[in-house]
Motif scaffolding. Structure first.
Motif, PDB file in Angstrom:
ATOM      1  N   TYR A 272      40.854  13.518  47.499  1.00 17.77           N
ATOM      2  CA  TYR A 272      41.597  14.610  48.115  1.00 17.77           C
ATOM      3  C   TYR A 272      40.872  15.936  47.856  1.00 17.77           C
ATOM      4  O   TYR A 272      40.219  16.116  46.830  1.00 17.77           O
ATOM      5  N   HIS A 273      41.034  16.870  48.807  1.00 23.01           N
ATOM      6  CA  HIS A 273      40.442  18.205  48.652  1.00 23.01           C
ATOM      7  C   HIS A 273      40.821  18.815  47.304  1.00 23.01           C
ATOM      8  O   HIS A 273      39.977  19.327  46.576  1.00 23.01           O
ATOM      9  N   GLU A 274      42.119  18.767  46.996  1.00 18.67           N
ATOM     10  CA  GLU A 274      42.620  19.420  45.778  1.00 18.67           C
ATOM     11  C   GLU A 274      42.024  18.801  44.531  1.00 18.67           C
ATOM     12  O   GLU A 274      41.661  19.503  43.591  1.00 18.67           O
ATOM     13  N   GLU A 275      41.941  17.460  44.508  1.00 22.41           N
ATOM     14  CA  GLU A 275      41.373  16.800  43.338  1.00 22.41           C
ATOM     15  C   GLU A 275      39.918  17.214  43.157  1.00 22.41           C
ATOM     16  O   GLU A 275      39.479  17.526  42.041  1.00 22.41           O
ATOM     17  N   PHE A 276      39.171  17.260  44.247  1.00 27.48           N
ATOM     18  CA  PHE A 276      37.765  17.658  44.182  1.00 27.48           C
ATOM     19  C   PHE A 276      37.629  19.064  43.614  1.00 27.48           C
ATOM     20  O   PHE A 276      36.869  19.309  42.673  1.00 27.48           O
ATOM     21  N   HIS A 277      38.378  20.020  44.196  1.00 31.39           N
ATOM     22  CA  HIS A 277      38.278  21.407  43.736  1.00 31.39           C
ATOM     23  C   HIS A 277      38.724  21.548  42.286  1.00 31.39           C
ATOM     24  O   HIS A 277      38.094  22.271  41.513  1.00 31.39           O
ATOM     25  N   CYS A 278      39.785  20.837  41.909  1.00 32.65           N
ATOM     26  CA  CYS A 278      40.275  20.909  40.522  1.00 32.65           C
ATOM     27  C   CYS A 278      39.224  20.400  39.544  1.00 32.65           C
ATOM     28  O   CYS A 278      39.002  21.004  38.488  1.00 32.65           O
TER      29      CYS A 278
END
Length: 411
Positions: free
Chosen positions: A231-237
């Motif tokens: 997921y985008h959020e997991e990657f950025h986090c």
């Protein structure tokens, strides 16, 4: 330089909170709007907004139209909303929204500010993406560029290794496992064998199903591992978390290496790392020089005005040294004495040092308008060890004092 942050929110309380939090951060200027129309007018008038924080439900735009308006202007956009809707969240992230945050606690507001602050930091961070799939590589590049990272691409491990060898400014490597020539696992092992890359943040990727691969990557030296698809959020986090962990480590290291008063390197760092810098410079064509600087008549000024003023004078000279010699290694040697290691010959350095003395003479420090001068000794002789060069520069420093102070002696 101030970065304008567009804040679009119909709640006066939330606007007040965001304005307060942004105003506390140096370099940010919040521009507040209470509706879609006001935001549209601001965006039409100004094209220098840095990012936007928006609510989805506005009095004149209840269905998130503000997001499209902001994204059309190519602005990084953070959504701060009162309702959590997973389907809407995924839709907005796919559109290019940086983050989807719900107003459910005080931490939510702090997290919004953290995302905006991160954008400012990221613009100076280079990330290398090593991935043989063009589609995956471009997708990862797009995600990173949303957060303002500088992105460099490599098609395989061998190319990634060459890029890292050629560019000292690359701070993070995101590498796939399955690549031709050198796979991601081998690349990580090779990098961690080289002390030069000890601070490089490495995140491994793989679409393969082997559950032991993540442990294998991390045991070989990777900081983290992500299984594709993600997921985008997991990657950025994960990216931000690992960068922040490395930055914290660098901060701790700086606390050990920096002088508390002047924020120059301390004497311990000078003798541990300065010798390497000196040796490397001495072996280069430009040569190396060691400079010793001492504030003239410092004790009498310290006795006359007190230790607080004395500390201000030392800080002021340290700041002047930083400005005058940004590319050299400068340290506080002890008391009112400083050492600078320059990667150039002594003769080239003399003019810079005389310019520094002239700048110092023109300063009037503290409310008492105290004038300062320095005596300087230089050793730019080839073939000397670091300790010998310091000794020679120190002898020249005392010769400068004997000759009347406020001058440079030596080559």
């Amino acid at each position: 330089m101030e970065h304008k942050i567009l804040v679009v929110e119909d709640s006066p309380v939330v606007l007040k909170v965001l304005k307060h939090l942004l105003s506390q951060k140096p370099g940010f200027l919040p521009v507040l709007c209470t509706c879609y129309k006001e935001a549209e007018e601001q965006l039409a008038k100004h094209d220098d907004f840095y990012a936007a924080i928006v609510d989805l439900n506005l009095p004149d735009a209840e269905n998130g139209e503000i997001v499209d308006l902001v994204l059309d202007k190519k602005l990084p956009c953070v959504v701060l909303t009162g309702n959590f809707d997973d389907k809407l969240r995924l839709s907005l992230l796919n559109k290019g929204v940086l983050d989807y945050i719900t107003k459910d606690s005080r931490y939510s507001f702090n997290h919004v500010i953290k995302v905006i602050e991160r954008l400012k930091k990221n613009k100076d961070i280079k990330v290398l993406v090593a991935e043989d799939s063009i589609t995956s590589r471009h997708f990862i590049k797009h995600l990173l560029e949303q957060y303002r990272f500088q992105v460099i691409e490599a098609e395989n491990g061998q190319e990634a290794l060459a890029q890292l060898e050629a560019d000292d400014e690359i701070r993070m490597l995101i590498t796939d496992f399955n690549m031709p020539l050198v796979n991601g696992y081998e690349l990580v092992r090779m990098l961690r064998y080289n002390s030069r890359f000890q601070d490089l943040v490495i995140i491994g990727l793989s679409a393969e199903g082997d559950s032991s691969l993540s442990a294998k990557f991390i045991k070989s030296g990777a900081n983290d591992f992500l299984k594709k698809p993600f997921y985008h959020e997991e990657f950025h986090c994960r990216v931000v978390h690992n960068l922040e962990a490395q930055e914290m480590l660098e901060t701790i290291r700086d606390l050990a290496n920096l002088d508390a008063l002047t924020k120059l390197y301390n004497r311990r760092y000078l003798f541990e790392e300065g010798e390497k810098f000196y040796r490397k410079s001495a072996n280069a064509k430009a040569g190396a020089s060691v400079v010793m600087l001492d504030i003239d008549h410092f004790k009498s000024k310290n006795d006359a005005y007190g230790h607080v003023v004395g500390d201000v004078l030392i800080e002021s000279v340290a700041q002047a040294i930083k400005v005058a010699f940004p590319n050299y290694l400068a340290s506080r040697f002890g008391g009112e004495e400083f050492c600078v290691i320059a990667n150039c010959s002594g003769e080239e350095l003399i003019k810079e040092l005389n310019d520094f003395l002239q700048t110092l003479r023109e300063l009037e420090l503290t409310e008492a308008k105290i004038k300062l001068t320095c005596s300087i000794g230089v050793c730019g002789l080839a073939g000397k060890t670091f300790e010998e060069a310091i000794g020679i520069a120190d002898d020249h420093l005392y010769e400068a004092k004997r000759l009347g102070r406020d001058q440079v002696v030596g080559v």
